[in-house]
Design a protein around this motif. Structure first.
Motif, PDB file in Angstrom:
ATOM      1  N   GLY C  71     -10.596  62.438  40.910  1.00 33.79           N
ATOM      2  CA  GLY C  71     -11.131  63.057  39.703  1.00 33.79           C
ATOM      3  C   GLY C  71     -10.036  63.760  38.909  1.00 33.79           C
ATOM      4  N   THR C  74      -8.090  61.293  37.122  1.00 29.63           N
ATOM      5  CA  THR C  74      -8.801  60.790  35.947  1.00 29.63           C
ATOM      6  C   THR C  74      -8.590  61.729  34.768  1.00 29.63           C
ATOM      7  N   ILE C  75      -8.694  63.028  35.037  1.00 25.24           N
ATOM      8  CA  ILE C  75      -8.487  64.016  33.957  1.00 25.24           C
ATOM      9  C   ILE C  75      -7.051  63.907  33.435  1.00 25.24           C
ATOM     10  N   ILE C  78      -6.809  61.108  31.120  1.00 27.37           N
ATOM     11  CA  ILE C  78      -7.479  61.415  29.849  1.00 27.37           C
ATOM     12  C   ILE C  78      -6.574  62.301  28.995  1.00 27.37           C
ATOM     13  N   PHE C  79      -5.898  63.257  29.654  1.00 26.66           N
ATOM     14  CA  PHE C  79      -4.910  64.085  28.927  1.00 26.66           C
ATOM     15  C   PHE C  79      -3.873  63.181  28.268  1.00 26.66           C
ATOM     16  N   ASP C 204      -6.089  53.362  30.184  1.00 26.06           N
ATOM     17  CA  ASP C 204      -6.984  54.471  30.514  1.00 26.06           C
ATOM     18  C   ASP C 204      -8.401  53.961  30.774  1.00 26.06           C
ATOM     19  N   ILE C 208     -11.011  54.325  33.871  1.00 26.65           N
ATOM     20  CA  ILE C 208     -12.349  54.914  33.712  1.00 26.65           C
ATOM     21  C   ILE C 208     -13.380  54.119  34.504  1.00 26.65           C
ATOM     22  N   PHE C 211     -12.349  54.293  38.663  1.00 32.41           N
ATOM     23  CA  PHE C 211     -12.618  55.531  39.391  1.00 32.41           C
ATOM     24  C   PHE C 211     -14.021  55.547  40.003  1.00 32.41           C
TER      25      PHE C 211
END
Lengths: 561, 102, 229
Positions: C71, C74-75, C78-79, C204, C208, C211
């Protein structure tokens, strides 16, 4: 024939200036560097022409060796393992290195920018990269062939290919993986070019049908080939690391390999035939001197074949253990995919009707295509019926079916296209009478080779066997004899084409009196930037806009409109 | 085309916050058991996240119809691969016709 | 792409104007991403078939993955997508430093992602979860075929291919920073930045979907470190 496009006419001096007195794309620069580092789409097309002819000869040699073995019922010329390698390499070379690139990479690369009215493809350097990738993949495959070959069949079915084969499957998987990118990049280039670089006035429905066919082919190349890429990569991983993805002993499913493989390989056969259909459309329109009957139908049927072709792959897997329900779905959809092809055949014939048909060599090949492709296509429908497929699966019936569409269809279309545009590409005419003779030899040889195979398959002779029961002997001898005739027809063609470079007649700009930007606005051969420097191409007419006079000049010249 | 349109910064930051929240949501829902709905929930959240990235980060919302067609054609074709392959595996043994039972 | 050789505001010889050249380049990148969807899609297909066939084994195998680490990764990604979008925004505004800052930040987050991945892979190696002759899920006494190896084969194939795409992206970003520093990008002519942005966002998007499909399958089964079957 006078140009009827409403652009300012090119200066009279250029209109019929012989190739010797001006700079063409062939003479613009000399030396091996100017060829190997070119970004001119026409030169890249010639590079492809040479490479695919080399592979055609290699694949053809494997075929002749196979037919030599099959002259006698016993397996006396080769060991079984060697024969397995021969048919595998024949398939791999012919499909990946001859048929798939043939018309797109040679005629497509040469003609797409010219037919669209622009100076080059969207991404010229990527075009060159595509050829480099093809050569590297081809070289790797030849290396595999020389160092012992592969015996899995070109379909590489697991678990034999992934677990049990002793041959160099890993290397050929990588070679095919590399080659796939050549296809993907060519397709990408064509799609973007056709979307973004059409000359002003060249609307979608004014494009020659060859471009519609190339567009549909490029869609398949872009959407299908990546799945093949990942499939052979997984096969390689299975071979090298035994990850188990296709190995039942480790929980994998070999049928999954077949699904992933055929998701590409079925649409691939449409990659192989659609450009041929595009060429046939051009030739039929030109040698009937008529507008294409049902232009919109032919254009949309190209797209329909491309799209429908993606949902029928399970018809290769009727006996694989696939579910009965899935088999029924695929069988039904396969019958539907025949419809757009039939639409094309009807429209071609309607174009021929009451047209000014003349039987120059390209037309002979196009007519041959219509007949042979129809036979091949209809036998495909037989195979689409699950019950019948059960009987003839893995027999020579299937072999005859796909050779009718691939050789009787695609190779004849390729020969027709090469003859049709030879003068445009090289500024020389091939010897017409000799070429017509060779076309007939090829047609006769082809039918002698492959028609008996329908009967053999129905009688039960399995494919991929180097020996057979005595009752099949006569038909096999007939087939092998036909192969010799077929081969000599091709060799004849290669000889007179090479002859024409030095001794062929100088070609005028438009020897056939055809419509189309490549005939009306570009020289034979064209300069590097296709059209006269600074000339702005603006299109104001539909494709195949033959006038009434042109359409009736021979049959009813005295009739004035 | 995208060159002319500048997406306002606050949309970028808004999408970013939304993506982080959705990531947290998907982890939280995964730690509970909803039976048959587990996979659909996870995939739906992933689908929304992907849509946000496509529409705003990749500017598809502001792009021509052609770009939008290309963007969604890929997923449509992938759906063909998944649906038609799974329909074989999911229907194995369903039609017990003797002919196919070998 | 032809445009990268002409970023010195030049118009390539075969285009009519810069707008056609830019639109062509962007359409070309979208076409390429289309092929990438199908490329990864083949592996998603294999995953779908095996997860549907062996749901419990997949759950058990997935439970060995660290959901929280996944997780966080994943963040992080996204950043990196945000900073990439901000880099494109800076290019539109003509801010050379903005472009470089955006690219550097994207590379920073990308590097964090790859470092975390490295530690995850290392941990798998230590627990004998790499498919092959050393694979051992710990089914002591079980006679059944462990389909967990299939899960891990797909795990490494899919995340490995994804990581490879990220590494390629990082290399291209180094080159782009050099070009930005040289002043090759103007507000009228920054196609490379925009098209690379599309590629990075695609990478990305793949994650998504990876994950939840790889990490969250077994997250509800309670026991994350042990063997459940």
């Amino acid at each position: 024939m006078s140009s009827t496009l409403l652009t300012p006419p090119a200066p009279a001096a250029h209109a019929s200036q012989p190739a010797k007195e001006r700079t063409t794309y062939l003479t613009a620069d000399y030396g091996w560097k100017s060829w190997l580092f070119t970004v001119d789409h026409k030169r890249i097309a010639i590079l492809y022409l040479i490479s695919i002819m080399v592979f055609f000869l290699i694949g053809g040699t494997f075929a002749i060796l196979m037919r030599a073995e099959l002259l006698t019922p016993k397996g006396d010329l080769f060991e079984a393992e060697t024969y397995n390698k021969l048919f595998t390499m024949h398939g791999v070379v012919m499909i990946f290195f001859f048929l798939i690139p043939s018309i797109p990479a040679v005629l497509g690369n040469f003609l797409v920018p010219i037919m669209i009215g622009t100076k080059d493809l969207a991404f010229p350097k990527i075009n060159l990269l595509s050829w480099y990738i093809y050569v590297v993949g081809g070289g790797a495959t030849l290396y595999v062939a020389i160092t012992g070959g592969v015996d899995t069949g070109w379909t590489f079915y697991a678990p034999y290919s992934s677990t049990y084969a002793n041959t160099n499957v890993a290397a050929v998987a990588i070679a095919v993986f590399i080659t796939g990118f050549s296809s993907i990049l060519t397709g990408l280039n064509f799609i973007v070019t056709i979307h973004k670089m059409r000359a002003p006035g060249m609307t979608w429905f004014r494009m020659p049908l060859f471009l519609w066919a190339q567009y549909a082919t490029s869609l398949i190349m872009m959407l299908g080939t990546p799945v093949l890429a990942i499939t052979v990569l997984l096969l390689f991983a299975e071979r090298a690391f035994h990850i188990g993805v296709f190995d039942p002993a480790l929980g994998g499913d070999p049928v999954l390999f077949q699904h992933l493989f055929w998701f590409y390989s079925h649409p691939a056969v449409y990659i192989m035939i659609l450009p041929g259909m595009g060429v046939v459309s051009e030739i039929i329109a030109c040698f009937s001197k008529k507008r294409m009957f049902g232009y919109h139908f032919i254009a949309f049927s190209s797209l329909a074949i491309a799209i429908f072709g993606f949902v029928v792959w399970g018809h290769h897997m009727f006996v694989s253990g696939q579910s009965a329900y899935a088999g029924m779905v695929f069988s039904f959809l396969t019958m539907l995919v025949a419809i757009p092809s039939a639409v094309k055949v009807f429209n071609w014939i309607a174009t021929l009707y009451k047209g000014q048909v003349s039987l120059e060599t390209p037309m002979l090949y196009a007519l041959g295509f219509i007949g042979l492709f129809t036979i091949g296509g209809v036998t495909g429908l037989f195979l689409a019926v699950m019950g019948l497929d059960r009987h003839v699966h893995d027999t020579y019936f299937v072999v005859a079916h796909f050779h009718y569409v691939m050789v009787g269809g695609m190779v004849m279309a390729f020969m027709g296209g090469i003859h049709f545009w030879w003068s445009k590409m090289f500024g020389r005419m091939y010897p017409e009478a000799m070429a017509q003779f060779a076309a007939v030899v090829i047609f006769v040889g082809f039918n002698f080779t492959f028609f008996p195979q329908f009967i053999l398959g129905y009688m039960g002779m399995p494919r991929r066997y180097h020996q057979y029961n005595d009752e099949f002997t006569v038909l096999n001898v007939l087939s092998s004899a036909g192969a010799t005739i077929l081969g000599s027809g091709f060799l004849m063609s290669i000889c007179y084409f090479i002859w024409s470079f030095k001794w062929g007649k100088q070609a005028p700009q438009n020897p056939w009196g055809a419509k189309g930007l490549e005939w009306e606005k570009a020289q034979s051969p064209p300069p590097t930037f296709n059209f006269e420097d600074g000339e702005r191409i603006v299109v104001t007419e539909d494709a195949y806009a033959y006038t009434y006079e042109e359409s009736h000049a021979r049959t009813a010249p005295e009739v004035k409109k | 085309m995208t060159a002319q349109h500048t997406v306002p910064l606050k949309i970028y930051f808004g999408v970013f916050i939304a993506l982080c929240v959705l990531t947290g949501l998907t982890v939280w829902t995964a730690k509970h058991d909803y039976g048959a709905l587990n996979t659909p929930i996870a995939l739906s959240i992933a689908g929304v996240k992907a849509l946000l990235v496509i529409m705003f980060f990749m500017h598809v919302k502001y792009s021509s119809k052609l770009t939008q067609l290309f963007a969604f054609a890929g997923f449509f074709w992938l759906a063909i691969l998944l649906v038609f392959t799974l329909q074989d595996f999911m229907t194995r043994g369903m039609l017990n016709v003797y002919f196919f039972k070998t | 792409m032809s445009d990268h050789a002409h970023s010195t505001f030049g118009l390539a010889h075969h285009f009519d104007d810069l707008e056609q050249q830019h639109e062509t380049g962007t359409l070309g990148m979208w076409a390429f991403l289309l092929t990438e969807v199908l490329f990864f899609g083949g592996m998603f297909g294999a995953y779908a078939v095996y997860r549907w066939s062996y749901p419990l084994d997949f759950q058990a195998a997935s439970a060995r993955l660290d959901v929280d680490l996944g997780g966080i990764n994943t963040i992080v990604l996204i950043f990196s997508s945000l900073t990439m979008a901000l880099g494109v925004y800076a290019a539109q505004k003509g801010s050379k430093n903005g472009i470089i800052a955006g690219l550097l930040a994207t590379m920073f987050f990308g590097a964090i992602f790859l470092v975390v991945k490295y530690f995850e892979y290392k941990e798998k190696w230590e627990h004998h979860l790499i498919p092959g002759p050393n694979f051992d899920f710990g089914h002591q006494g079980h006679a059944v075929i462990g389909h967990e190896q299939l899960y891990f084969a797909l795990y490494f194939a899919m995340t490995g291919m994804h990581a490879l795409h990220m590494v390629v992206g990082m290399v291209i970003m180094c080159w782009m920073i050099k070009k930005a520093h040289r002043g090759d990008f103007t507000p009228e002519h920054y196609p490379l930045v925009e098209n690379f942005g599309l590629y990075w966002h695609f990478v990305d998007i793949v994650w998504i979907f990876l994950f939840p499909l790889l990490y969250l399958v077994g997250a509800h089964s309670g026991d994350h470190a042990g063997i459940t079957h």
